[in-house]
Structure formats: C-alpha cells, structure tokens
Write an enzyme that holds these catalytic residues in place. Structure first.
Site, PDB file in Angstrom:
ATOM      1  N   HIS A  83       0.815  -1.219   0.000  1.00  0.00           N
ATOM      2  CA  HIS A  83       0.000   0.000   0.000  1.00  0.00           C
ATOM      3  C   HIS A  83       0.859   1.284   0.000  1.00  0.00           C
ATOM      4  CE1 HIS A  83      -3.026   2.973   0.996  1.00  0.00           C
ATOM      5  NE2 HIS A  83      -2.493   3.168   2.186  1.00  0.00           N
ATOM      6  N   HIS A 108       3.575   7.177   5.284  1.00  0.00           N
ATOM      7  CA  HIS A 108       2.353   7.841   5.719  1.00  0.00           C
ATOM      8  C   HIS A 108       1.544   7.091   6.771  1.00  0.00           C
ATOM      9  CE1 HIS A 108       0.101   5.409   2.725  1.00  0.00           C
ATOM     10  NE2 HIS A 108      -0.947   5.670   3.477  1.00  0.00           N
ATOM     11  N   GLU A 112       0.689   6.168  12.548  1.00  0.00           N
ATOM     12  CA  GLU A 112      -0.646   5.800  12.987  1.00  0.00           C
ATOM     13  C   GLU A 112      -0.739   4.317  13.362  1.00  0.00           C
ATOM     14  OE1 GLU A 112      -3.766   6.230  10.184  1.00  0.00           O
ATOM     15  OE2 GLU A 112      -5.262   5.754  11.704  1.00  0.00           O
ATOM     16  N   ASP A 113      -0.108   3.451  12.584  1.00  0.00           N
ATOM     17  CA  ASP A 113      -0.348   2.017  12.737  1.00  0.00           C
ATOM     18  C   ASP A 113       0.793   1.222  13.357  1.00  0.00           C
ATOM     19  OD1 ASP A 113      -2.740   2.467  11.491  1.00  0.00           O
ATOM     20  OD2 ASP A 113      -2.026   1.913   9.496  1.00  0.00           O
ATOM     21  N   ASP A 175      -3.411   8.416  -1.340  1.00  0.00           N
ATOM     22  CA  ASP A 175      -3.802   7.362  -0.398  1.00  0.00           C
ATOM     23  C   ASP A 175      -5.248   6.924  -0.682  1.00  0.00           C
ATOM     24  OD1 ASP A 175      -3.722   5.716   1.891  1.00  0.00           O
ATOM     25  OD2 ASP A 175      -4.497   7.330   3.163  1.00  0.00           O
ATOM     26  N   ASP A 295     -21.792   9.435 -27.743  1.00  0.00           N
ATOM     27  CA  ASP A 295     -20.909   9.919 -28.795  1.00  0.00           C
ATOM     28  C   ASP A 295     -20.685  11.424 -28.717  1.00  0.00           C
ATOM     29  OD1 ASP A 295     -23.437  10.529 -29.445  1.00  0.00           O
ATOM     30  OD2 ASP A 295     -23.332   9.908 -31.535  1.00  0.00           O
TER      31      ASP A 295
HETATM   32 MN    MN Z   1      -2.940   4.667   3.833  1.00  0.00          MN
END
Ligand code: MN
Length: 758
Positions: A83, A108, A112-113, A175, A295
């Site tokens: 990712h 990024h 956070e994770d 993202d 068209d």
């Molecule tokens: Mn992300």
C-alpha cells in the site's frame, strides 16, 4: 533506534498473519522478491529524484516502512507494504511530486499504525517530514475512523493545514485513490461509506486542485461500488460502441492533421469519451438515454511550442480547425488570455461536424497540458511561468482561508457552501478602477459588494453596472464594470441570503444578521419582562420555559425574537391563567403537522424489513424520494421525528446521508418471507397509436395480474407519454412486468420513476 537492513536480510521469520479462516501457504521468499520489484518500479518513476542524496532518502524511507509494517497485512492478505509503495508511486508518477513527498508517502501510515513515533521520523529524516506525517496522521485519525458530523469540522481543519504544506493533501489524495482502487476486499457497508465520502469530499477537492484525471477516476470508482449495476451497464455499452466512435473521430481529425502538418507544428491529438460517472449523471439527472450521450466527443490537440510562442500557436491551430468546421461562437472559451483561478489554461471551442454532431475541441501546449493533468504539482516544474506558481497557489489558499476564517456555527453548512463554489464556473468583472475580480458564475451585485469588503456589503443599496443602475439581485456577467452604491442607513437583510451565491458573501451576511438578531432578541426580552410585571407574572425561567413550550419556539431567544418582531403578540397572553406569579396552562397546544406525515406511507407489515444486526421489529417508513421495493439494496436512516426511513442505496440523497450523517445510517435488508405489495411508478414513452393504452393496461391487469393504482396518458404530436402506478411484490416481479411492457409494439421506453416528483 536501529532498523534491520532490508536488503541484507537472509529471510523473513514466519509469522501467523491472523488469516486463520484461510489456510494460506505464503511463499515469503517470493513475497520478498515481489516487494523489491515494486520498490524498483517506484524508483523508475521518480523522475524528480535523480541525485544520490534523493535516492538514499527514498531507500531509507522504504527500509523504515518495510520494517515497521512487516507483520501487517491488507484485507486482501497481501503484505501491507504494497500500500505505501503504491501510494508513493501515485505521488511520483501521477502527481509528479518531489523526493520529500515520496518519502512521506512511503511513511504515511507508520506513525498511525506502528511503533514509530513522530520523534523517530524527525530524528531519522527531518523536521519537514515530521510536519507532513503529523498532518497525515491527524487527518486519518479523525477523518477515516469517526462519524461524519465531526468529519466536516475536520475537513475544514484539514484544509487549514494545507497552508503549511500542500503535500499533505496531495499524499492524502494518493492514499484515497489507492484505497478506492483496492476497495473490493472491504465489507459492503465500508464500501458504501468510503465511496460516498470520496464522491462528497475527495473528488471535488481533486477537481479544485486541477487534478482532473484523479477526479474522474475517483468518481468512476465510487460509482462502481455505489451502483455496480449501472456502472457495468454503461461501461459495457461504451465498449460495444468503441469501434463506431473511433471511426468517427478518425474521419473528423483527418483534415485537421493535414493542416497541422503543413504548419510544421509538432502535435498530438487525443480523444476520450465522457467518463462513466458523467454519463451516469446525465442519464439519471436529466433523463437523457445513453444513446444520446455516448458519442459526445471532446478531442484535445496538444502542440509542441515554447512559452514565447504557445499562445499565438494555439490561436493558429484554432483558425486551422475552424477553417474546416463551423464553430459555435458562444462556446468559445479563452482560458489562455485569462487562466481559470485553478491555473487551468487552454482554448476550448465547439464545432459542428459534417454529420451534424457537435465536437468539443481543446487546444493547449505541452506545458499547459501537463499543468492540467498534474495540477499544482506540475507548476513547480515551470517556475518561469508569467505568474509564478506560488502566486497562483497562494491566491487559491487565501480564497479558501477567507471562507474558513468567516464565523460559521455549522461545519456541514460550510462544506455545502464550499462545494457550491467548487463546482461553479467563473466570471471576470472589474472595479471602477479597472481591477479584475474573479467570481463564480451566477454571482450578483451583493456578492461583488461583499467580495470588495464586508462593510461595503453591509451598507450596499444597489449598484451601477456599466453605468446603468441595477438592484442588489442583478446577475453579473463577465466584463461588467461595477460601482457599488452604499448608504449608512442600510442594514443587512435576511432576503440577501437568497440572492447571494458565493460562500464568502453568505457567511458574511449570516455573521452580520447574527449581530442584528442579538439586538432584536434583547429588545424582545425587555418587552416580555415589562409585560410580565403588568400581568403579575414573576420573571423566572420556569415561566419563560412554559411560554417556549406553549409557542413551540424551542429556545428562549427565538421566543424573544418573535415577540420583538410581533409574530407573537403580547396581547394573546392576557387570557393566560396566572397563579401566584406562575403561568398555568390547562393543556398543551397540540401539534397536528407531524401526524399527517406518517399516514401517507403504503400499508405493509412491520417485519418486511429487517433493521440492524438483530431481527427485532422496529417501526419504519419507506422514503418517498426513492420508493424502495423488496429486492432493492437498501439502508435505514434515523430521522428526527419520523423514525427510521428506508432508502435505496442508489437514492439521490444517499450520498449525503452516508457521508454527512454516517452515525444515523443503519443496516437494513428485506425479509423475503412476506408477500406484501408495494407501489411503484412507471413512466412510458412511445408512438401514439389507437389501442396502445388498451394493450398496456391488458398486460398489467390481465396477463401479469398486477393491480393498478393510477394511470395517466398524454399524447402530443404523435408521441405519447404515460405514467402508471402499480402494485408489485419485489424487483423480480417488477422487471418481468417492465420487460413484457417493452415488448409491446409502439412502446419505446419503460422506466421506473425514482421519486413522485420526477
Ligand atoms: Mn494509507
């Protein structure tokens, strides 16, 4: 802190990845190779990071991210690092961003994770990286994981952080784009929420930043998940008609190519059909059938020309095109002389092809084209532009800031206003001194007055446009020169909110009205206070509350306001019973309006729809904006005062409900065991023919054994249009009926009516 060197690591340690439900053999060696392949393919597109120092930074960010995410997997089961690698690739390849942005895109999700902290980022990389990652973490923390009434407020904050570093927003867009491209693995609820939010906030933002390709892809992907059936239908039809379109375009551009060759200009001609989402909107909002839209063409001529000659070359190409094809004079758009405020430059014209079809022709230089495709990101490349990219960017930011800084009680309303200005096109007008001002199309005198200054707006009584006297509601046109007339006695009026169209003018009017209202409320309070002492009522909050309840004003300030405005007359209070300084009522005024609303729904059992995860019986009504029937994909929405309403997920209001009020949305599905009948409206068109009505009603009532509620037909110039309301059990029942009706000779279209009003 230290990180293992990814490249020298012999092998991965086998871990359990929490995929217990699927017994997956994961070839870690093969995965490691794949990660490296993707990393190298990222490096290949980092065109702006050529130096050794740049490469070293990207490599370091990659190693940190790989290590930090090493135990994590995406919903699809893939290693999580795919990712951030993909987001960094979008940032480099599709947005043309620099090393700093690529480094931050790789990192990024780390703060956070994972265990990595902002201090780590600062120590390992630097202060700028820390600021950007901080911004990204904050946005994601409050924006992606919470309900939407807070989101609106945070959207505003997010835009404010933009002024620190635009990369935050560009990486966030990358993202979101990657998440949309890989949305298949999410639950249906998540898909709908994310797709709605993308349509509501990210696509307009991409549009405003001039990122047209990304905007289009975000819209198409949102539609794919919100209304898969329509998406497949339109994209299938586009594929089928591909050959016909190619033939037409090849013929159309043939003479243009010949003249361009004679002019010895390097050029490229691109043509693309409209996006699936824009075709969908035309079909659903304007009721135009696919066959009339598919068209509609826009071709783009991109010429190789340096900055000194590009403008005159574009006009030369324009005259070459119009030598062959008749242009529509009112559809010439010259964004070369005055670029759009987003920085967009090009020459657009619409010409008539020999077969009688209008074709839009866009003419621009390679530089203009790159700016249009990559937006502000590309501005950094062309620093020598006449107006520096920083100036254009600053202008836009100050516009956004102006709206953000104006007081507003309601963040959601702010977004509505903001969105409104995002979508409108622009006009260019002049002050008496000849200064150019840019306003959204449709702006009125009052918008212009507030655009100049709040005080001029507040005291504005009218204006002279091109020396002619006009009222406040006068709609301005490009090229107008405007002199605002003011009077000290003038005060802001509520009606102005109806004639102002710009977000900033409306914000300023509201702020001024709020001030005015405060004064009036105080007046009303004073009047009531005096009246209380006359009729011997004590000035106590219980007494005021009693009146608030009696007159249904909800707040005391509204009560005071209405008293001051004499919408509530103090004389009425003479008949009140007063005991020991207290007001007494025998019974409350009954409220009749809310009861009428509920009875209009059709009859059905309470357990036709299962709401929420449990199957308990909950009262609900079917929304009249989209009239769902069993078989439709639906959701519940908690309303104020009317309980739960069931809407179709394709309802025109669904996007707003899901993105703004996500916390009020409840899962709902049909309980298939009940055979209840539902009202559905159908619309027909066809060729007027004696006996056609007879045939239609025969099919409905005899062949299909369907009950009819109402029917109306109208014939004009040999064409008839009809509406019929029928009772069906579910969508299968309905589609069989529609199919049978379509087979009648003379019937051209049969469509379901989405709402009573269409
Ligand atoms: Mn992300």
């Amino acid at each position: 802190m230290s990180f293992d060197h990814f490249f020298n690591k012999k092998s991965f340690v086998h871990k359990s990845f929490g995929l217990a439900s699927r017994a997956v053999e994961i070839d870690l060696e093969e995965e490691r190779k794949e990660i490296l392949r993707r990393y190298r393919s990222l490096l290949r597109v980092c065109n702006r990071s050529k130096t050794r120092a740049d490469r070293a930074k990207i490599r370091k960010a990659f190693e940190v991210a790989v290590e930090a995410h090493k135990d994590m997997r995406r919903k699809s089961g893939e290693p999580y690092i795919y990712h951030p690698l993909a987001v960094a690739k979008i940032a480099a390849e599709e947005l043309g961003l620099d090393t700093l942005a690529i480094v931050c895109a790789l990192l990024h999700d780390t703060v956070e994770d994972t265990y990595i902290t902002l201090e780590d980022i600062q120590n390992l990389f630097g202060k700028k990286e820390r600021i950007i990652i901080d911004g990204l973490t904050k946005i994601s923390g409050v924006f992606d994981h919470q309900n939407t009434s807070q989101q609106a407020e945070n959207f505003r904050k997010m835009l404010l952080t933009l002024s620190d570093d635009v990369r935050v927003i560009l990486i966030k867009l990358a993202d979101r784009l990657h998440n949309m491209r890989t949305l298949d693995h999410m639950s249906r609820e998540k898909q709908l929420k994310i797709a709605s939010e993308t349509l509501f906030m990210y696509a307009p933002l991409a549009h405003r930043l001039g990122l047209y390709n990304i905007k289009t892809e975000l819209e198409d992907l949102s539609l794919k998940f919100k209304d898969p059936e329509s998406f497949e239908d339109i994209s299938g039809k586009l594929q089928k008609t591909q050959a016909v379109r190619t033939r037409f375009i090849n013929q159309f551009i043939l003479p243009i190519k010949r003249s361009l060759d004679e002019m010895k200009l390097g050029y490229e001609i691109k043509s693309r059909p409209k996006s699936i989402y824009s075709i969908y909107n035309k079909i659903h909002q304007k009721g135009v059938p696919f066959e009339e839209i598919y068209d509609l063409f826009a071709i783009r001529i991109i010429i190789d020309s340096d900055e000194d000659h590009e403008k005159s070359d574009c006009w030369r190409v324009y005259s070459a095109v119009t030598d062959f094809y008749q242009p529509s004079p009112e559809r010439l758009r010259d964004w070369i002389s005055i670029p759009k405020s987003s920085g967009y430059e090009a020459l657009h014209t619409t010409v008539m092809s020999p077969t009688g079809k209008w074709v839009e022709v866009q003419i621009r230089s390679t530089r203009m084209d790159e700016l249009a495709e990559k937006g502000y990101a590309a501005h950094w490349k062309y620093k020598s532009a006449i107006e520096s990219p920083e100036t254009i960017m600053d202008k836009w930011l100050s516009q956004v800031k102006e709206v953000l800084d104006s007081p507003s009680d309601n963040a959601i309303e702010f977004i509505d206003n903001f969105k409104l200005s995002l979508f409108s096109e622009e006009i260019y007008v002049f002050t008496p001194n000849g200064d150019l001002k840019t306003l959204p199309k449709g702006s009125t005198t009052i918008d212009f007055a507030f655009h100049i200054h709040s005080q001029i707006g507040n005291h504005c009584i009218g204006a002279k446009v091109n020396t002619k006297l006009v009222p406040l509601s006068h709609k301005l046109r490009s090229g107008d020169q405007i002199e605002i007339l003011t009077s000290k006695k003038q005060r802001p009026k509520e009606e102005w909110l109806h004639i102002a169209v710009t977000a900033s003018a409306r914000q300023k009017i509201k702020a001024a009205l709020k001030e005015e209202r405060k004064i009036i409320v105080d007046e009303g309070k004073e009047m009531l206070n005096k009246h209380f002492s006359q009729i011997k009522v004590d000035w106590l909050s219980v007494n005021v509350d009693e009146l608030v309840r009696h007159f249904d004003t909800f707040t005391s300030s509204e009560l005071f306001y209405r008293i001051a405005k004499q919408r509530i007359l103090l004389d009425e209070m003479k008949s009140f019973k007063v005991e020991g300084g207290r007001i007494k009522f025998y019974k409350k005024k009954s409220n009749t309006t809310s009861q009428q609303l509920i009875t209009s729904s059709p009859s059905f059992g309470n357990n036709t729809v299962l709401i929420g995860d449990n199957t308990q019986k909950v009262d609900f009504t079917l929304a009249t904006c989209c009239n769902p029937i069993p078989g439709d994909e639906v959701f519940g929405f908690t309303t104020v005062g009317e309980g739960i309403k069931i809407h179709r997920t394709t309802c025109v209001n669904a996007q707003e409900m899901m993105s703004k009020y996500a916390y009020r949305v409840i899962k709902a599905r049909w309980n298939s065991q009940n055979l209840v009948q539902f009202e559905v409206g159908l619309k027909f068109t066809g060729i007027d023919d004696v006996g056609l009505v007879q045939k239609i009603t025969n099919i409905i009532s005899t062949d299909m054994n369907v009950n009819m509620r109402a029917i109306s037909f109208e014939a004009r110039d040999g064409i008839f249009e009809g509406k019929v309301v029928v009772l069906v059990h579910d969508t299968d029942h309905l589609s069989t009926l529609m199919q049978n009706l379509k087979e009648i000779d003379g019937v051209l279209t049969v469509d379901r009516i989405e709402s009573e009003f269409s």
